[in-house]
Motif scaffolding. Structure first.
Motif, PDB file in Angstrom:
ATOM      1  N   SER A   1      -9.464  45.376   9.235  1.00 10.24           N
ATOM      2  CA  SER A   1      -9.024  43.986   9.203  1.00 10.24           C
ATOM      3  C   SER A   1      -9.639  43.207  10.367  1.00 10.24           C
ATOM      4  CB  SER A   1      -7.496  43.927   9.306  1.00 10.24           C
ATOM      5  OG  SER A   1      -7.064  42.585   9.489  1.00 10.24           O
TER       6      SER A   1
ATOM      7  N   ILE B   1     -12.170  37.873   4.775  1.00  2.00           N
ATOM      8  CA  ILE B   1     -11.922  39.312   4.628  1.00  2.00           C
ATOM      9  C   ILE B   1     -12.878  39.955   3.620  1.00  2.00           C
ATOM     10  CG2 ILE B   1      -9.523  39.223   5.375  1.00  2.00           C
ATOM     11  CD1 ILE B   1      -8.723  39.260   2.389  1.00  2.00           C
TER      12      ILE B   1
ATOM     13  N   CYS C   1      -3.760  42.112   6.068  1.00  8.28           N
ATOM     14  CA  CYS C   1      -4.369  40.811   5.798  1.00  8.28           C
ATOM     15  C   CYS C   1      -3.237  39.881   5.379  1.00  8.28           C
ATOM     16  CB  CYS C   1      -5.412  40.922   4.689  1.00  8.28           C
ATOM     17  SG  CYS C   1      -6.794  42.040   5.065  1.00  8.28           S
TER      18      CYS C   1
END
Length: 208
Positions: free
Chosen positions: A128, A118, A91
């Motif tokens: 992800s 997220i 991320c």
């Protein structure tokens, strides 16, 4: 560091005193990479600064190897995020804005943002949402795709030539980026190189 720890503790204690700690999101992140810049020549020696460390990671600030871009971060939201979990999915800091905005009742889709929400990663340990994540610094360009990362014209020292024109690593087994896999996986190198250069061309057009 001790003063920062005390300050964060005071904020958390105040949130708890007001009964809003459980429903408050706290995000804390370090800066990227130790600096080697001249502003750190505090001992009078005109030499690069070596006081910072990246542990076993490769590179410093201004490098696109992991030592220059990987950062630790902590996110807390007791009402939604299970405590004590470690997230290793790729991320980026740009994901925080759309995530917080959506959690606060807004709609990140109304904005042109590069980051992605997220929530599923941090709340449910999902994968992800990123297919690729890109970086650029000077002449360097890098891309992360799953566990693979390609660095183009990667530098370890900003004033020196690139150590490699193409450096492919599998971060799941080699987070220190010691082994260049470009000869072993040329098709992955080509795929990631095309993606990275296309991304860079697009952002440079937008800058212009």
């Amino acid at each position: 560091i001790s003063a920062v720890d005390d300050g964060v503790g005071e904020i958390i204690n105040e949130l708890k005193r007001n009964g809003i700690y459980e429903d408050t999101l706290i995000f804390f992140q370090s800066d990227n990479g130790p600096s080697r810049e001249s502003r750190n020549w505090m001992d009078g020696n005109l030499d690069y600064y070596y006081g910072g460390t990246t542990g076993k990671l490769k590179g410093h600030k201004f490098s696109l190897f992991e030592g220059g871009i990987r950062v630790p971060a902590i996110i807390s939201y007791p009402a939604l995020i299970p405590k004590g979990q470690i997230i290793e999915e790729p991320c980026a800091a740009m994901d925080i804005f759309p995530t917080v905005l959506n959690l606060a009742g807004g709609d990140a889709a109304e904005f042109e943002v590069d980051g992605k929400d997220i929530r599923s990663v941090i709340c449910e340990k999902e994968k992800s949402p990123h297919n690729y994540i890109f970086w650029e610094a000077g002449e360097q360009t890098a891309v992360r795709w799953g566990n693979y990362k390609l660095v183009l014209k990667g530098q370890l020292v900003e004033s020196e030539p690139p150590v490699e024109e193409e450096f492919l690593s599998d971060l799941s087994i080699d987070p220190s980026e010691k082994n260049n896999l470009k000869e072993k996986y040329p098709e992955i190198v080509q795929q990631l190189k095309e993606a990275a250069l296309s991304w860079r061309s697009n952002i440079e057009e937008n800058w212009a």
